[in-house]
Each structure stands twice: as structure tokens, then as C-alpha cells.
Scaffold this motif. Sequence first.
Motif, PDB file in Angstrom:
ATOM      1  N   CYS A 132       0.863  -1.187   0.000  1.00 52.67           N
ATOM      2  CA  CYS A 132       0.000   0.000   0.000  1.00 52.67           C
ATOM      3  C   CYS A 132       0.898   1.235   0.000  1.00 52.67           C
ATOM      4  N   CYS A 188       0.284   3.177   3.736  1.00 51.95           N
ATOM      5  CA  CYS A 188       0.750   2.610   5.008  1.00 51.95           C
ATOM      6  C   CYS A 188       1.925   1.661   4.819  1.00 51.95           C
ATOM      7  N   ARG A 231       2.038  -1.425   4.072  1.00 57.54           N
ATOM      8  CA  ARG A 231       1.888  -2.829   4.442  1.00 57.54           C
ATOM      9  C   ARG A 231       1.754  -3.634   3.156  1.00 57.54           C
ATOM     10  N   CYS A 264      -4.354  -0.276   0.302  1.00 56.10           N
ATOM     11  CA  CYS A 264      -5.145  -1.248   1.051  1.00 56.10           C
ATOM     12  C   CYS A 264      -6.539  -0.663   1.279  1.00 56.10           C
ATOM     13  N   CYS A 292      -6.694   2.085   4.171  1.00 54.64           N
ATOM     14  CA  CYS A 292      -6.249   3.451   3.839  1.00 54.64           C
ATOM     15  C   CYS A 292      -7.183   4.106   2.816  1.00 54.64           C
TER      16      CYS A 292
HETATM   17 ZN   LIG Z   1      -2.653   1.121   3.583  1.00 57.66          ZN
END
Ligand SMILES: [Zn+2]
Length: 213
Positions: A37, A40, A42, A73, A76
Amino acid sequence: MIRVYKSPNAPRSLSITQAYNGEDVLRQLENDHYKKCYLCERSLCTDFQVEHLKSQKNFPDLKQDWNNLFWSCGYCNEKKGNNFNNLLDPSVVNIEEEIKQVLNFLQKQAVFTSLAETDAHKETCQFLTKIHNGRNGLRTKREENFFEQVMGIVNDFYRLINQYLDNPTEENKALVKENLQISKECLGFKYWIIKNNATLYSIFANDIVWNKQ
Ligand SMILES: [Zn+2]
């Protein structure tokens, strides 16, 4: 959040269909973003979405603009919604250099400090604070789970750092370097851990360059 590399050529479906999320777009974004992402950082397996840096609602002309599409993601993407239309463009700006990103484990807070004064810098810090700390520092269950995941990733990195500092073998150094590779998660925080420590910076400065390939 760090700078991302976007392939210069727009996937073909953007010009021959009405969709912004064709298979070729998904594959190209996944590849360009190393499956992470862009907000973030991740890694995503199935919970991925095509995110419009400038929202579809407010900028309908940019709905199929390749430069406006990013890999995100669901968490987010939902937090951003139609707001935050003035974030720094991570395909243009070295965000990891312009926004200081620190996790405070004792206070369970993420702290984002802009090193420049523009509205876009300010808004990016506000957004990152929102996704990490919740509203006014109070987290919902979902926000709490998100933050715990981020803390876990950064904590694992601290363990590797401490292992290396306690026992500075080549093997332990390689483990730290491996964890700083561009495909790894939460590099914004990891880069600043290195930058904030003169000893670590003298050893790993070359490993915190966003686009090393
Ligand atoms: Zn994210």
C-alpha cells in the motif's frame, strides 16, 4: 510512506476502456508498488484497491489518469475517501526525506513531522496521523489492529538492529540490510530509525535509498 516508482507507460486498458481497474492496471500497480500500500506500506495479498490520489468525486477527469492511480489497502482507501485531495504525490516527491516518520512505542503514537511548510506537506502529515493514531488519538478497534500491526513490523526491525549492535557480525548486518529492501514493509519508519542514529547511519546510509534496485 515513501517515494514510489511508477512505470512511465500507462496500461492499455486505460485508453481503450472506461475502467480504471483493468487487469493490466492491477498487475502494473502491484508490480510498481512491490505489492505494498503506498500510504501505510503494508504488504497486500487480497485486500488491494486502486486508489485515486485525487479522488474520483472531486477530480472526475483524473479517473483514468495513470499518474493519479496508486496501489492501496482497503483500510487506507476508506480512510482517505473523497477527502485529502492535496497529498504529496509519492511518484514525484521523496516523501521519506521530507516527512520525518517516528513511532513512539511508549505512548503508542506515530509522529509525522514535515520538514517543509507547504499545504501538501501539512495535509500528508495530517492524513498519516489519522490512519495511525485515529481521531484525536483515540482508536477504534480497526484502527487499533492496524496500529498494532505496524508496531509489530517496526518492532521486528528493532530486534534485528539490536541483535546487530550486540553482535556486529556480517551475518547480522545482512539481516538488517535485507529488512531495508524496497519490497519490505514500513520503510518510512525504518529509514528514520537509521537516520536518527549516527552509528546506524554510518553503516546503513546506502540502504535507505528509496529506489535502489
Ligand atoms: Zn494502507
